[in-house]
Design a protein around this motif. Structure first.
Motif, PDB file in Angstrom:
ATOM      1  N   MET A 189       0.803  -1.221   0.000  1.00  0.00           N
ATOM      2  CA  MET A 189       0.000   0.000   0.000  1.00  0.00           C
ATOM      3  C   MET A 189       0.839   1.277   0.000  1.00  0.00           C
ATOM      4  O   MET A 189       0.286   2.366  -0.124  1.00  0.00           O
ATOM      5  CB  MET A 189      -0.971   0.019   1.175  1.00  0.00           C
ATOM      6  N   HIS A 190       2.159   1.145   0.117  1.00  0.00           N
ATOM      7  CA  HIS A 190       2.974   2.364   0.111  1.00  0.00           C
ATOM      8  C   HIS A 190       4.367   2.042  -0.418  1.00  0.00           C
ATOM      9  O   HIS A 190       5.182   1.456   0.295  1.00  0.00           O
ATOM     10  CB  HIS A 190       3.066   2.978   1.512  1.00  0.00           C
ATOM     11  N   CYS A 191       4.607   2.392  -1.668  1.00  0.00           N
ATOM     12  CA  CYS A 191       5.938   2.175  -2.251  1.00  0.00           C
ATOM     13  C   CYS A 191       6.161   3.234  -3.321  1.00  0.00           C
ATOM     14  O   CYS A 191       5.262   4.016  -3.625  1.00  0.00           O
ATOM     15  CB  CYS A 191       6.019   0.774  -2.853  1.00  0.00           C
ATOM     16  N   HIS A 192       7.372   3.252  -3.856  1.00  0.00           N
ATOM     17  CA  HIS A 192       7.715   4.231  -4.893  1.00  0.00           C
ATOM     18  C   HIS A 192       8.313   3.488  -6.072  1.00  0.00           C
ATOM     19  O   HIS A 192       9.444   3.015  -6.009  1.00  0.00           O
ATOM     20  CB  HIS A 192       8.660   5.279  -4.316  1.00  0.00           C
ATOM     21  N   ILE A 193       7.511   3.315  -7.110  1.00  0.00           N
ATOM     22  CA  ILE A 193       7.932   2.471  -8.235  1.00  0.00           C
ATOM     23  C   ILE A 193       7.817   3.183  -9.582  1.00  0.00           C
ATOM     24  O   ILE A 193       8.146   2.600 -10.611  1.00  0.00           O
ATOM     25  CB  ILE A 193       7.107   1.155  -8.283  1.00  0.00           C
TER      26      ILE A 193
ATOM     27  N   ALA B 298       1.662   7.422   6.917  1.00  0.00           N
ATOM     28  CA  ALA B 298       2.619   6.625   6.169  1.00  0.00           C
ATOM     29  C   ALA B 298       3.944   6.502   6.914  1.00  0.00           C
ATOM     30  O   ALA B 298       4.291   7.370   7.723  1.00  0.00           O
ATOM     31  CB  ALA B 298       2.867   7.270   4.802  1.00  0.00           C
ATOM     32  N   HIS B 299       4.661   5.438   6.623  1.00  0.00           N
ATOM     33  CA  HIS B 299       6.011   5.167   7.169  1.00  0.00           C
ATOM     34  C   HIS B 299       6.190   5.767   8.558  1.00  0.00           C
ATOM     35  O   HIS B 299       7.086   6.575   8.812  1.00  0.00           O
ATOM     36  CB  HIS B 299       7.103   5.649   6.201  1.00  0.00           C
ATOM     37  N   ILE B 300       5.337   5.315   9.461  1.00  0.00           N
ATOM     38  CA  ILE B 300       5.254   5.892  10.802  1.00  0.00           C
ATOM     39  C   ILE B 300       6.569   5.734  11.578  1.00  0.00           C
ATOM     40  O   ILE B 300       6.862   6.521  12.483  1.00  0.00           O
ATOM     41  CB  ILE B 300       4.056   5.244  11.563  1.00  0.00           C
TER      42      ILE B 300
ATOM     43  N   THR C  34       8.246  -1.200   3.720  1.00  0.00           N
ATOM     44  CA  THR C  34       9.576  -0.651   3.951  1.00  0.00           C
ATOM     45  C   THR C  34       9.629   0.758   3.366  1.00  0.00           C
ATOM     46  O   THR C  34      10.699   1.332   3.284  1.00  0.00           O
ATOM     47  CB  THR C  34      10.660  -1.504   3.266  1.00  0.00           C
ATOM     48  N   ASP C  35       8.443   1.265   2.933  1.00  0.00           N
ATOM     49  CA  ASP C  35       8.431   2.513   2.188  1.00  0.00           C
ATOM     50  C   ASP C  35       9.421   2.382   1.023  1.00  0.00           C
ATOM     51  O   ASP C  35      10.217   3.271   0.777  1.00  0.00           O
ATOM     52  CB  ASP C  35       8.788   3.693   3.116  1.00  0.00           C
ATOM     53  N   HIS C  36       9.353   1.263   0.347  1.00  0.00           N
ATOM     54  CA  HIS C  36      10.307   0.958  -0.729  1.00  0.00           C
ATOM     55  C   HIS C  36      10.587   2.179  -1.581  1.00  0.00           C
ATOM     56  O   HIS C  36       9.642   2.797  -2.064  1.00  0.00           O
ATOM     57  CB  HIS C  36       9.763  -0.163  -1.632  1.00  0.00           C
ATOM     58  N   PRO C  37      11.788   2.570  -1.824  1.00  0.00           N
ATOM     59  CA  PRO C  37      13.022   1.959  -1.318  1.00  0.00           C
ATOM     60  C   PRO C  37      13.608   2.687  -0.106  1.00  0.00           C
ATOM     61  O   PRO C  37      14.785   2.504   0.190  1.00  0.00           O
ATOM     62  CB  PRO C  37      13.968   2.104  -2.518  1.00  0.00           C
ATOM     63  N   ASN C  38      12.794   3.500   0.594  1.00  0.00           N
ATOM     64  CA  ASN C  38      13.362   4.385   1.614  1.00  0.00           C
ATOM     65  C   ASN C  38      13.946   3.665   2.826  1.00  0.00           C
ATOM     66  O   ASN C  38      15.028   4.000   3.291  1.00  0.00           O
ATOM     67  CB  ASN C  38      12.308   5.386   2.076  1.00  0.00           C
ATOM     68  N   GLY C  39      13.211   2.682   3.370  1.00  0.00           N
ATOM     69  CA  GLY C  39      13.735   1.939   4.521  1.00  0.00           C
ATOM     70  C   GLY C  39      14.518   0.721   4.065  1.00  0.00           C
ATOM     71  O   GLY C  39      15.453   0.265   4.731  1.00  0.00           O
TER      72      GLY C  39
HETATM   73 ZN   LIG Z   1       6.989   6.888   0.821  1.00  0.00          ZN
END
Ligand SMILES: [Zn+2]
Length: 556
Positions: free
Chosen positions: A60-64, A266-268, A382-387
């Motif tokens: 539900m939360h990524c950056h692609i 998001a990404h708490i 993982t908030d891909h790819p942030n974490g």
């Molecule tokens: Zn994010």
């Protein structure tokens, strides 16, 4: 009208209260059905005896996709060189892997892990057309994106002028024009202040210097608009002060500012820090206090943004945060400004076990999974790819399911983490059912995707079948079979078919009396003509699927 049977698998389908039930599953033309008609025989049967069956994963939360992912791809040739590429086969194209994989590789790698739906959480609407084109090239997955609105100048101006109805109508128009799925708020007001030459904003009641609007006003306005527009997913918030010691106070303040409105934070993990901004050494976990708040407020959900050790790329719509990370890491940095809409910052990052800050971030993420009582309100990310990259999800599953393994890692990382977090006292171990909730059933429900994340009649036949394996990382790294819309797309790690996947978006309706004003705004300030801005359905990957949003609704 081919009928397929998945025979005798051990089914974990939390949305339908199936917790390890051995049963047959049936689907026809990509949709789950009750079973065969009278006298009907399946055209195909897959034996799942002794195997674990779950709905396809939902991230539900990524950056692609979108501008910042592309900037990161260009900025990090070393990232492509470090990871083994995805090879070409008679079915697949080749692609680069690493923390920012190419479009095709993104689809293959997600599917290879049993994921069938992914939502990009931060797209400037101006880049919607390009994002849809990238989605077109990202195979297998169903996709959607959220549009950045927390620093959109038109929206901020309407809120500043007290014209809530205009802000809501603009949001409805913007969602429809970009074929987006929901509203994202990133560092409300702070990005607009920073990219206009002022400092970032640090308090919920601090005004953007050139606009009399505060983060609190933006949060309330856009949370209310998401609800009034009937969006299936509530406003999706990246709070102010990401990454700073002491930012838990801002996070609590943000949740209180919502005054009971629905929201997703998001990404708490990146927003759960105690200590003092002026003193990095005071950095500590503040998760217990925040998790208590979440436990007593069912209208708010979170995804974690878990940090896992290794090399990755930080990419954010939070421009000033990108600059801050560049300062603390000394690594190369890119910043970008999307006209009147958004900013972004990109910095390579290596999370190290022996770094106090990184190891504490790792522990804080795990505290979140272990302290929130209701797994339906914690999305695995993982908030891909942030974490970390999404390909690290199996490692995260192993950490959640095995406290012995968790302790082994905890004993290895920077020793001060054991003083500054309560992770060592948390004995909870996730069950397979709970893993199925946080990685598919829960995110689908939080997104409002009613045909995703479950295997009941009418659901999309997105199914992942795992070998039952006590080594949970191995189990989740290599599903035995993955079906997408009823098609066998992965078999023992090999891509067997390359379907395109749908793009989910909303059509909430809006008061079109706002259009002349938006047109004037665009013709005055944008580099693109108003009439060229909206994306039409021909841009959508594999055809679009309209979400369960109230399509006919037009606000008075
Ligand atoms: Zn994010």
């Amino acid at each position: 009208m081919t009928l397929t049977r998945i025979r005798g698998g051990t089914v974990h389908d939390p949305a339908n209260n199936r917790d390890g039930v051995v049963m047959d599953l049936w689907f026809r033309d990509g949709v789950m059905v009750e079973g065969p008609g009278p006298g009907e025989l399946p055209s195909r049967t897959h034996d799942a005896s002794g195997l674990v069956v779950m709905p396809g994963g939902v991230d539900m939360h990524c950056h692609i996709a979108g501008p910042k992912v592309n900037l990161a791809r260009k900025m990090r040739p070393e990232d492509h060189r470090e990871a083994a590429p995805v090879r070409r086969t008679p079915i697949t194209r080749s692609g680069t892997a690493g923390s920012v994989p190419s479009t095709f590789a993104t689809g293959y790698l997600y599917a290879g892990l049993g994921y069938t739906t992914a939502v990009d959480a931060a797209i400037p609407p101006l880049a919607a057309r390009h994002t849809h084109e990238e989605f077109h090239d990202t195979p297998i997955l169903d996709k959607a994106f959220l549009i950045l609105m927390g620093n959109n100048y038109y929206a901020l101006k309407a809120i500043a002028e007290g014209e809530y109805e205009r802000a809501r109508a603009f949001a409805g128009w913007l969602l429809e024009s970009s074929r987006a799925y929901g509203i994202k708020v990133v560092n409300p007001g702070g990005v607009e202040a920073w990219k206009s030459g002022w400092n970032n904003i640090h308090s919920l009641d601090e005004e953007v210097p050139h606009l009399p609007v505060t983060p609190r006003m933006i949060l309330r306005g856009l949370a209310q608009a998401s609800m009034d527009l009937g969006l299936p997913h509530p406003v999706h918030i990246h709070c102010n002060n990401l990454g700073l010691p002491g930012n838990a106070a801002t996070t609590i303040g943000t949740m209180e500012a919502l005054e009971g409105r629905r929201a997703h934070l998001a990404h708490i993990q990146f927003h759960s820090y105690g200590g003092e901004v002026s003193d990095q050494a005071s950095f500590r976990s503040d998760v217990p206090r925040l998790a208590d708040w979440i436990n007593s407020h069912p209208e708010v959900s979170v995804d974690v943004g878990q940090v896992l050790f290794g090399s990755t790329t930080s990419m954010t719509g939070d421009g000033p945060l990108g600059y801050f990370l560049h300062q603390v890491t000394g690594r190369k940095w890119t910043s970008a400004d999307t006209e009147m809409e958004a900013g972004c910052g990109i910095v390579p990052i290596v999370y190290k076990e022996k770094s106090f800050v990184h190891a504490l971030q790792w522990a804080i993420g795990l505290e979140w999974y272990l302290l929130v009582k209701d797994p339906w309100r914690v999305g695995m990310s993982t908030d891909h790819p942030n974490g970390a990259s999404f390909v690290a999800y199996p490692e995260l599953v192993a950490l959640l399911m095995d406290r012995g393994y968790r302790r082994d890692v905890l004993n290895r990382v920077h020793p001060r983490v054991r003083e500054r977090s309560i992770l060592q006292d948390l004995d909870r171990e996730y069950t397979l059912q709970e893993i199925a909730i946080i990685s598919r059933a829960g995110p689908a429900r939080l997104l409002g995707l009613s045909t995703k994340g479950h295997l009941g009649v009418g659901a999309d036949a997105d199914i992942t079948i795992y070998n039952s394996d006590r080594d949970r990382r191995r189990m989740f790294e290599l599903p035995r079979m993955v079906f997408k819309a009823g098609e066998l797309v992965v078999d023992r790690g090999e891509i067997r078919a390359e379907s395109r996947g749908l793009t989910w978006h909303v059509c909430p309706g809006y008061d079109d009396g706002v259009l002349p004003d938006i047109r004037r705004w665009f013709e005055s300030y944008y580099t693109i003509r108003f009439r060229n801005y909206p994306v039409d359905d021909s841009c959508l990957s594999g055809g679009g699927a309209v979400s369960p949003c109230d399509r006919g609704k037009r606000n008075p």
